[in-house]
Each structure stands twice: as structure tokens, then as C-alpha cells.
Design a protein around this motif. Sequence first.
Motif, PDB file in Angstrom:
ATOM      1  N   PRO A  51       0.822  -1.206   0.000  1.00 36.87           N
ATOM      2  CA  PRO A  51       0.000   0.000   0.000  1.00 36.87           C
ATOM      3  C   PRO A  51       0.860   1.262   0.000  1.00 36.87           C
ATOM      4  O   PRO A  51       2.035   1.216   0.343  1.00 36.87           O
ATOM      5  CB  PRO A  51      -0.777  -0.118   1.311  1.00 36.87           C
ATOM      6  N   SER A  52       0.240   2.370  -0.381  1.00 40.85           N
ATOM      7  CA  SER A  52       0.881   3.677  -0.256  1.00 40.85           C
ATOM      8  C   SER A  52       0.480   4.263   1.088  1.00 40.85           C
ATOM      9  O   SER A  52      -0.695   4.232   1.447  1.00 40.85           O
ATOM     10  CB  SER A  52       0.431   4.630  -1.371  1.00 40.85           C
ATOM     11  N   VAL A  53       1.445   4.767   1.812  1.00 43.61           N
ATOM     12  CA  VAL A  53       1.151   5.384   3.106  1.00 43.61           C
ATOM     13  C   VAL A  53       0.747   6.833   2.838  1.00 43.61           C
ATOM     14  O   VAL A  53       1.573   7.733   2.772  1.00 43.61           O
ATOM     15  CB  VAL A  53       2.354   5.297   4.074  1.00 43.61           C
ATOM     16  N   TRP A  54      -0.540   6.992   2.601  1.00 38.19           N
ATOM     17  CA  TRP A  54      -1.113   8.328   2.424  1.00 38.19           C
ATOM     18  C   TRP A  54      -2.553   8.286   2.874  1.00 38.19           C
ATOM     19  O   TRP A  54      -3.113   7.215   3.118  1.00 38.19           O
ATOM     20  CB  TRP A  54      -0.911   8.849   1.004  1.00 38.19           C
ATOM     21  N   ASP A  55      -3.160   9.432   3.010  1.00 41.77           N
ATOM     22  CA  ASP A  55      -4.473   9.499   3.648  1.00 41.77           C
ATOM     23  C   ASP A  55      -5.618   8.951   2.800  1.00 41.77           C
ATOM     24  O   ASP A  55      -6.742   8.870   3.270  1.00 41.77           O
ATOM     25  CB  ASP A  55      -4.779  10.921   4.110  1.00 41.77           C
ATOM     26  N   LYS A  56      -5.339   8.533   1.571  1.00 41.87           N
ATOM     27  CA  LYS A  56      -6.396   7.992   0.721  1.00 41.87           C
ATOM     28  C   LYS A  56      -6.326   6.470   0.580  1.00 41.87           C
ATOM     29  O   LYS A  56      -7.075   5.883  -0.186  1.00 41.87           O
ATOM     30  CB  LYS A  56      -6.343   8.666  -0.644  1.00 41.87           C
ATOM     31  N   ASP A  57      -5.432   5.830   1.315  1.00 38.78           N
ATOM     32  CA  ASP A  57      -5.299   4.370   1.233  1.00 38.78           C
ATOM     33  C   ASP A  57      -5.767   3.757   2.552  1.00 38.78           C
ATOM     34  O   ASP A  57      -5.118   3.936   3.587  1.00 38.78           O
ATOM     35  CB  ASP A  57      -3.852   3.978   0.950  1.00 38.78           C
ATOM     36  N   ASP A  58      -6.881   3.062   2.510  1.00 42.32           N
ATOM     37  CA  ASP A  58      -7.430   2.441   3.716  1.00 42.32           C
ATOM     38  C   ASP A  58      -7.138   0.946   3.788  1.00 42.32           C
ATOM     39  O   ASP A  58      -7.800   0.208   4.527  1.00 42.32           O
ATOM     40  CB  ASP A  58      -8.942   2.691   3.815  1.00 42.32           C
ATOM     41  N   THR A  59      -6.116   0.500   3.040  1.00 46.68           N
ATOM     42  CA  THR A  59      -5.704  -0.896   3.122  1.00 46.68           C
ATOM     43  C   THR A  59      -5.401  -1.245   4.568  1.00 46.68           C
ATOM     44  O   THR A  59      -4.683  -0.499   5.251  1.00 46.68           O
ATOM     45  CB  THR A  59      -4.437  -1.138   2.268  1.00 46.68           C
ATOM     46  N   GLU A  60      -5.943  -2.346   5.056  1.00 53.55           N
ATOM     47  CA  GLU A  60      -5.658  -2.759   6.429  1.00 53.55           C
ATOM     48  C   GLU A  60      -4.356  -3.551   6.467  1.00 53.55           C
ATOM     49  O   GLU A  60      -4.119  -4.430   5.633  1.00 53.55           O
ATOM     50  CB  GLU A  60      -6.811  -3.596   6.980  1.00 53.55           C
ATOM     51  N   LEU A  61      -3.507  -3.211   7.429  1.00 51.07           N
ATOM     52  CA  LEU A  61      -2.232  -3.899   7.580  1.00 51.07           C
ATOM     53  C   LEU A  61      -2.455  -5.341   8.015  1.00 51.07           C
ATOM     54  O   LEU A  61      -3.372  -5.630   8.783  1.00 51.07           O
ATOM     55  CB  LEU A  61      -1.364  -3.178   8.607  1.00 51.07           C
ATOM     56  N   GLU A  62      -1.594  -6.221   7.497  1.00 51.95           N
ATOM     57  CA  GLU A  62      -1.667  -7.644   7.830  1.00 51.95           C
ATOM     58  C   GLU A  62      -0.288  -8.125   8.252  1.00 51.95           C
ATOM     59  O   GLU A  62       0.735  -7.612   7.771  1.00 51.95           O
ATOM     60  CB  GLU A  62      -2.100  -8.454   6.607  1.00 51.95           C
ATOM     61  N   PRO A  63      -0.219  -9.131   9.144  1.00 45.75           N
ATOM     62  CA  PRO A  63       1.081  -9.687   9.518  1.00 45.75           C
ATOM     63  C   PRO A  63       1.867 -10.115   8.273  1.00 45.75           C
ATOM     64  O   PRO A  63       1.301 -10.663   7.333  1.00 45.75           O
ATOM     65  CB  PRO A  63       0.727 -10.888  10.392  1.00 45.75           C
ATOM     66  N   GLY A  64       3.159  -9.799   8.286  1.00 45.78           N
ATOM     67  CA  GLY A  64       4.033 -10.139   7.176  1.00 45.78           C
ATOM     68  C   GLY A  64       4.239  -9.013   6.177  1.00 45.78           C
ATOM     69  O   GLY A  64       5.180  -9.059   5.389  1.00 45.78           O
ATOM     70  N   MET A  65       3.360  -8.011   6.183  1.00 42.18           N
ATOM     71  CA  MET A  65       3.550  -6.875   5.270  1.00 42.18           C
ATOM     72  C   MET A  65       4.806  -6.106   5.678  1.00 42.18           C
ATOM     73  O   MET A  65       5.075  -5.923   6.872  1.00 42.18           O
ATOM     74  CB  MET A  65       2.364  -5.915   5.314  1.00 42.18           C
ATOM     75  N   ILE A  66       5.539  -5.649   4.685  1.00 44.78           N
ATOM     76  CA  ILE A  66       6.703  -4.791   4.923  1.00 44.78           C
ATOM     77  C   ILE A  66       6.303  -3.380   4.542  1.00 44.78           C
ATOM     78  O   ILE A  66       5.785  -3.142   3.450  1.00 44.78           O
ATOM     79  CB  ILE A  66       7.916  -5.263   4.109  1.00 44.78           C
ATOM     80  N   ILE A  67       6.545  -2.450   5.448  1.00 42.45           N
ATOM     81  CA  ILE A  67       6.166  -1.057   5.246  1.00 42.45           C
ATOM     82  C   ILE A  67       7.393  -0.168   5.413  1.00 42.45           C
ATOM     83  O   ILE A  67       8.117  -0.272   6.406  1.00 42.45           O
ATOM     84  CB  ILE A  67       5.071  -0.616   6.256  1.00 42.45           C
ATOM     85  N   HIS A  68       7.619   0.696   4.426  1.00 44.46           N
ATOM     86  CA  HIS A  68       8.666   1.722   4.497  1.00 44.46           C
ATOM     87  C   HIS A  68       7.981   3.005   4.952  1.00 44.46           C
ATOM     88  O   HIS A  68       7.054   3.473   4.284  1.00 44.46           O
ATOM     89  CB  HIS A  68       9.288   1.962   3.118  1.00 44.46           C
ATOM     90  N   LEU A  69       8.417   3.565   6.063  1.00 42.93           N
ATOM     91  CA  LEU A  69       7.873   4.826   6.567  1.00 42.93           C
ATOM     92  C   LEU A  69       8.872   5.924   6.251  1.00 42.93           C
ATOM     93  O   LEU A  69      10.055   5.817   6.606  1.00 42.93           O
ATOM     94  CB  LEU A  69       7.618   4.737   8.071  1.00 42.93           C
ATOM     95  N   GLU A  70       8.407   6.976   5.578  1.00 43.21           N
ATOM     96  CA  GLU A  70       9.285   8.035   5.098  1.00 43.21           C
ATOM     97  C   GLU A  70       8.738   9.414   5.453  1.00 43.21           C
ATOM     98  O   GLU A  70       8.384  10.196   4.568  1.00 43.21           O
ATOM     99  CB  GLU A  70       9.442   7.918   3.579  1.00 43.21           C
ATOM    100  N   PRO A  71       8.672   9.759   6.737  1.00 39.53           N
ATOM    101  CA  PRO A  71       8.204  11.112   7.073  1.00 39.53           C
ATOM    102  C   PRO A  71       9.190  12.141   6.530  1.00 39.53           C
ATOM    103  O   PRO A  71      10.398  11.930   6.549  1.00 39.53           O
ATOM    104  CB  PRO A  71       8.153  11.110   8.596  1.00 39.53           C
ATOM    105  N   LYS A  72       8.649  13.245   6.020  1.00 36.68           N
ATOM    106  CA  LYS A  72       9.463  14.267   5.377  1.00 36.68           C
ATOM    107  C   LYS A  72       9.089  15.650   5.870  1.00 36.68           C
ATOM    108  O   LYS A  72       7.985  15.877   6.337  1.00 36.68           O
ATOM    109  CB  LYS A  72       9.242  14.257   3.864  1.00 36.68           C
ATOM    110  N   THR A  73      10.005  16.561   5.702  1.00 36.28           N
ATOM    111  CA  THR A  73       9.723  17.975   5.876  1.00 36.28           C
ATOM    112  C   THR A  73      10.589  18.750   4.903  1.00 36.28           C
ATOM    113  O   THR A  73      11.601  18.244   4.415  1.00 36.28           O
ATOM    114  CB  THR A  73       9.945  18.441   7.333  1.00 36.28           C
ATOM    115  N   PHE A  74      10.169  19.963   4.596  1.00 32.89           N
ATOM    116  CA  PHE A  74      10.879  20.823   3.664  1.00 32.89           C
ATOM    117  C   PHE A  74      11.201  22.143   4.325  1.00 32.89           C
ATOM    118  O   PHE A  74      10.471  22.597   5.208  1.00 32.89           O
ATOM    119  CB  PHE A  74       9.998  21.133   2.443  1.00 32.89           C
ATOM    120  N   ASN A  75      12.286  22.747   3.899  1.00 30.04           N
ATOM    121  CA  ASN A  75      12.546  24.146   4.215  1.00 30.04           C
ATOM    122  C   ASN A  75      13.282  24.750   3.032  1.00 30.04           C
ATOM    123  O   ASN A  75      13.372  24.118   1.970  1.00 30.04           O
ATOM    124  CB  ASN A  75      13.297  24.316   5.546  1.00 30.04           C
TER     125      ASN A  75
END
Length: 110
Positions: A51-75
Motif C-alpha cells: 500500500p501507499s502510506v497516504w491518507d487515501k489508502d485504507d488498506t488494512e495492515l496484515e502480519p508479514g507486510m513490509i512497510i517503508h515509513l518516510e516522514p518528510k519535511t521541507f525548508n
Amino acid sequence: QRMVAAIRPGLPVSEIVEVWKTVATELGIPEDFARFGRLGHGSGIQMLEPPSVWDKDDTELEPGMIIHLEPKTFNEYGCYQVEEVVVVTGNGSDYLTREAPAELPVTSGS
């Protein structure tokens, strides 16, 4: 770290974004989500998979899924991002990468 701590089976991916919004607000980081679209993604056979980690994806997480978390900020100097890779377990998640330090090192400048 709080995004990782929120991960558990059954959690809609969009809820991870809500965690980041709360953290960003507490830290005074602008919520400029239009500039980067998502805060992470799944991986498997291909590096970038749903899944895409964004506010429009309601995919439910399941055991075994691999998720990359990439919080960002700009200046004015650019984009800053930390990436954590976790696997969803039966009751939460485990890091697959070494957890980023609480304080990031300064590599140049004063």
C-alpha cells in the motif's frame, strides 16, 4: 518512532498518516502533504509496492507486510527524510532497519 509504534494488524494505512499529522503539529512541522504525496510504501518482490502510506489508502495492515515509513519535511534548503522499514507482526511491528537516532548528526555547516 510514533508511526512505527502505531502499526498493528487491522490498522488502515491512512491512520499512520494521522499519527504523522499529530507529530508534525506538535513539532511545528508544516503539513505540506501536497509537496510529497505520501509518507511511505509497501515492498515485496518490487521495491515500491502497495500500500501507499497516504491518507487515501485504507488498506488494512496484515502480519508479514513490509512497510517503508518516510516522514518528510521541507525548508528553504531542501527536503529532509528519515526512512524506517518495518514488518507487521501478529501484534505490532518489528524494525527491519536500524532505528534512526533520536538526534540526527549534523554533517556540514555550522
